[in-house]
Design a protein around this motif. Structure first.
Motif, PDB file in Angstrom:
ATOM      1  N   ARG A  59       1.340  -1.368  -0.126  1.00  0.00           N
ATOM      2  CA  ARG A  59       0.069  -0.359  -0.050  1.00  0.00           C
ATOM      3  C   ARG A  59       1.436   1.313   0.595  1.00  0.00           C
ATOM      4  NH1 ARG A  59      -3.046  -3.403   2.808  1.00  0.00           N
ATOM      5  NH2 ARG A  59      -2.300  -2.506   5.300  1.00  0.00           N
ATOM      6  N   PHE A  60       2.082   1.258   0.619  1.00  0.00           N
ATOM      7  CA  PHE A  60       2.957   2.444   0.899  1.00  0.00           C
ATOM      8  C   PHE A  60       3.076   2.714  -0.764  1.00  0.00           C
ATOM      9  CE2 PHE A  60       7.604   2.788   0.614  1.00  0.00           C
ATOM     10  CZ  PHE A  60       7.729   4.654   0.608  1.00  0.00           C
ATOM     11  N   ALA A  61       4.367   1.413  -1.206  1.00  0.00           N
ATOM     12  CA  ALA A  61       4.339   1.836  -3.355  1.00  0.00           C
ATOM     13  C   ALA A  61       3.463   2.133  -3.935  1.00  0.00           C
ATOM     14  CB  ALA A  61       4.868   0.189  -2.903  1.00  0.00           C
ATOM     15  N   GLN A  62       1.810   1.635  -2.901  1.00  0.00           N
ATOM     16  CA  GLN A  62       0.901   2.040  -4.313  1.00  0.00           C
ATOM     17  C   GLN A  62       0.760   3.541  -4.426  1.00  0.00           C
ATOM     18  OE1 GLN A  62      -3.263   0.868  -3.431  1.00  0.00           O
ATOM     19  NE2 GLN A  62      -4.150   0.798  -5.417  1.00  0.00           N
ATOM     20  N   ASP A  63       0.663   4.665  -3.140  1.00  0.00           N
ATOM     21  CA  ASP A  63       0.959   5.381  -2.896  1.00  0.00           C
ATOM     22  C   ASP A  63       1.667   6.372  -4.193  1.00  0.00           C
ATOM     23  OD1 ASP A  63      -1.303   4.976  -1.904  1.00  0.00           O
ATOM     24  OD2 ASP A  63      -0.494   5.678   0.712  1.00  0.00           O
ATOM     25  N   ARG A  64       3.340   6.111  -3.156  1.00  0.00           N
ATOM     26  CA  ARG A  64       4.235   6.504  -3.398  1.00  0.00           C
ATOM     27  C   ARG A  64       4.205   6.508  -5.456  1.00  0.00           C
ATOM     28  NH1 ARG A  64       3.334   6.314   0.732  1.00  0.00           N
ATOM     29  NH2 ARG A  64       4.764   7.958   2.074  1.00  0.00           N
ATOM     30  N   ALA A  65       4.119   5.356  -5.844  1.00  0.00           N
ATOM     31  CA  ALA A  65       3.791   4.832  -7.773  1.00  0.00           C
ATOM     32  C   ALA A  65       2.932   5.711  -7.981  1.00  0.00           C
ATOM     33  CB  ALA A  65       3.721   3.646  -7.758  1.00  0.00           C
ATOM     34  N   SER A  66       1.570   6.102  -7.395  1.00  0.00           N
ATOM     35  CA  SER A  66       0.611   6.749  -7.860  1.00  0.00           C
ATOM     36  C   SER A  66       1.473   8.572  -8.232  1.00  0.00           C
ATOM     37  CB  SER A  66      -0.630   7.230  -7.377  1.00  0.00           C
ATOM     38  OG  SER A  66      -1.363   6.174  -6.688  1.00  0.00           O
ATOM     39  N   ALA A  67       2.545   8.712  -7.481  1.00  0.00           N
ATOM     40  CA  ALA A  67       2.802  10.057  -7.153  1.00  0.00           C
ATOM     41  C   ALA A  67       3.579  10.157  -7.929  1.00  0.00           C
ATOM     42  CB  ALA A  67       3.228  10.551  -5.631  1.00  0.00           C
ATOM     43  N   GLY A  68       4.108   9.093  -8.674  1.00  0.00           N
ATOM     44  CA  GLY A  68       5.677   9.213  -9.455  1.00  0.00           C
ATOM     45  C   GLY A  68       7.128   9.128  -9.117  1.00  0.00           C
ATOM     46  N   LEU A  70       8.546   5.953  -7.179  1.00  0.00           N
ATOM     47  CA  LEU A  70       8.542   4.465  -7.142  1.00  0.00           C
ATOM     48  C   LEU A  70       8.369   4.278  -8.730  1.00  0.00           C
ATOM     49  CD1 LEU A  70       8.290   3.070  -3.999  1.00  0.00           C
ATOM     50  CD2 LEU A  70       9.933   3.550  -5.120  1.00  0.00           C
ATOM     51  N   PRO A  71       8.322   3.339  -9.510  1.00  0.00           N
ATOM     52  CA  PRO A  71       8.028   2.574 -10.588  1.00  0.00           C
ATOM     53  C   PRO A  71       6.608   1.615 -10.674  1.00  0.00           C
ATOM     54  CG  PRO A  71      10.420   2.163 -10.446  1.00  0.00           C
ATOM     55  CD  PRO A  71       9.803   2.703  -8.620  1.00  0.00           C
ATOM     56  N   PRO A  72       5.921   1.945 -11.309  1.00  0.00           N
ATOM     57  CA  PRO A  72       4.714   1.025 -10.337  1.00  0.00           C
ATOM     58  C   PRO A  72       4.917  -0.832 -10.679  1.00  0.00           C
ATOM     59  CG  PRO A  72       3.841   1.767 -12.257  1.00  0.00           C
ATOM     60  CD  PRO A  72       5.442   1.942 -11.820  1.00  0.00           C
ATOM     61  N   GLU A  73       5.958  -0.827 -10.834  1.00  0.00           N
ATOM     62  CA  GLU A  73       6.568  -2.270 -10.960  1.00  0.00           C
ATOM     63  C   GLU A  73       6.744  -2.636  -8.839  1.00  0.00           C
ATOM     64  OE1 GLU A  73       7.114  -1.256 -14.957  1.00  0.00           O
ATOM     65  OE2 GLU A  73       7.419  -0.587 -13.289  1.00  0.00           O
ATOM     66  N   VAL A  74       7.613  -1.565  -8.688  1.00  0.00           N
ATOM     67  CA  VAL A  74       7.565  -2.025  -7.440  1.00  0.00           C
ATOM     68  C   VAL A  74       6.288  -2.421  -6.626  1.00  0.00           C
ATOM     69  CG1 VAL A  74       8.155  -0.538  -5.006  1.00  0.00           C
ATOM     70  CG2 VAL A  74       9.267  -0.132  -7.574  1.00  0.00           C
ATOM     71  N   TRP A  75       5.255  -1.447  -6.923  1.00  0.00           N
ATOM     72  CA  TRP A  75       4.127  -1.395  -6.342  1.00  0.00           C
ATOM     73  C   TRP A  75       3.320  -3.692  -6.630  1.00  0.00           C
ATOM     74  CZ3 TRP A  75      -0.500  -0.685  -8.898  1.00  0.00           C
ATOM     75  CH2 TRP A  75      -2.054  -0.806  -8.779  1.00  0.00           C
ATOM     76  N   LEU A  76       3.920  -3.462  -7.178  1.00  0.00           N
ATOM     77  CA  LEU A  76       2.808  -4.740  -8.378  1.00  0.00           C
ATOM     78  C   LEU A  76       3.884  -5.929  -7.581  1.00  0.00           C
ATOM     79  CD1 LEU A  76       2.440  -4.260 -12.570  1.00  0.00           C
ATOM     80  CD2 LEU A  76       0.654  -4.061  -9.945  1.00  0.00           C
ATOM     81  N   ALA A  77       5.390  -6.044  -7.567  1.00  0.00           N
ATOM     82  CA  ALA A  77       6.422  -6.667  -6.593  1.00  0.00           C
ATOM     83  C   ALA A  77       5.373  -6.539  -5.980  1.00  0.00           C
ATOM     84  CB  ALA A  77       7.387  -6.595  -6.975  1.00  0.00           C
ATOM     85  N   LEU A  78       5.502  -5.922  -4.632  1.00  0.00           N
ATOM     86  CA  LEU A  78       4.784  -6.091  -3.903  1.00  0.00           C
ATOM     87  C   LEU A  78       3.715  -6.645  -3.254  1.00  0.00           C
ATOM     88  CD1 LEU A  78       6.492  -2.970  -1.866  1.00  0.00           C
ATOM     89  CD2 LEU A  78       6.857  -5.407  -0.951  1.00  0.00           C
ATOM     90  N   GLY A  79       2.720  -6.277  -3.299  1.00  0.00           N
ATOM     91  CA  GLY A  79       1.550  -7.069  -4.451  1.00  0.00           C
ATOM     92  C   GLY A  79       1.727  -8.460  -4.199  1.00  0.00           C
ATOM     93  N   ARG A  80       1.987  -8.712  -5.022  1.00  0.00           N
ATOM     94  CA  ARG A  80       2.201 -10.367  -5.663  1.00  0.00           C
ATOM     95  C   ARG A  80       3.231 -11.497  -4.774  1.00  0.00           C
ATOM     96  NH1 ARG A  80       3.768  -9.264 -10.870  1.00  0.00           N
ATOM     97  NH2 ARG A  80       5.902  -9.112  -9.916  1.00  0.00           N
ATOM     98  N   ALA A  81       3.910 -10.213  -3.626  1.00  0.00           N
ATOM     99  CA  ALA A  81       4.713 -10.805  -1.914  1.00  0.00           C
ATOM    100  C   ALA A  81       3.599 -11.378  -1.274  1.00  0.00           C
ATOM    101  CB  ALA A  81       5.881  -9.821  -2.383  1.00  0.00           C
ATOM    102  N   ALA A  82       2.636 -10.460  -1.425  1.00  0.00           N
ATOM    103  CA  ALA A  82       1.825 -10.189   0.128  1.00  0.00           C
ATOM    104  C   ALA A  82       0.638 -11.953  -0.528  1.00  0.00           C
ATOM    105  CB  ALA A  82       1.432  -9.032   0.115  1.00  0.00           C
ATOM    106  N   ASN A  83       0.082 -11.376  -2.014  1.00  0.00           N
ATOM    107  CA  ASN A  83      -0.586 -12.637  -2.394  1.00  0.00           C
ATOM    108  C   ASN A  83       0.179 -13.727  -1.658  1.00  0.00           C
ATOM    109  OD1 ASN A  83      -2.725 -10.971  -2.614  1.00  0.00           O
ATOM    110  ND2 ASN A  83      -1.752 -10.298  -5.546  1.00  0.00           N
TER     111      ASN A  83
END
Length: 124
Positions: A59-68, A70-83
């Protein structure tokens, strides 16, 4: 417990897990099973807590990716890891009774256990 330095808390947590691992490598089977039961508990175990921590990071990475920031891949990778951690926890929960059985005091068995071939099958 009041945490004044969450980075120190993260470091201490890693050290505690390493220490627990050292104990597991030499503990008697019943104790290992009891500890693993606690670690893998789907509600209160270490794996559940780690899954929640990674989801919070996502969720942290999603917020930062939305603001530009962090790359969206960071958010996606963390989400995938949690899943994936969640899926692993579900897979392990299917075997909780087997681990708990080892943790119980030994009873005289009418039929001795039979070793099995170690063939990995993934159930989902």
């Amino acid at each position: 417990m009041t945490v004044h330095d969450p980075e120190a808390l993260a470091h201490q947590t890693v050290q505690q897990i390493a220490l627990l691992n050292e104990h597991l490598s030499v503990a008697p089977p019943q104790q290992v099973a009891r500890i693993l039961g606690q670690v893998l508990d789907p509600e209160t175990g270490v794996l559940a807590a780690l899954t929640t921590l990674v989801a919070t990071g996502s969720r942290f990475a999603q917020d930062r990716a939305s603001a530009g920031l962090l790359p969206p891949e960071v958010w996606l990778a963390l989400g995938r890891a949690a899943n994936e951690l969640h899926d692993v926890a579900l897979d392990l929960d299917d075997h909780a009774e087997d681990i708990q059985r080892i943790a119980r005091p030994k009873q005289t068995a009418t039929v001795p256990p039979v070793p099995s071939a170690l063939v990995a099958r993934r159930h989902r």
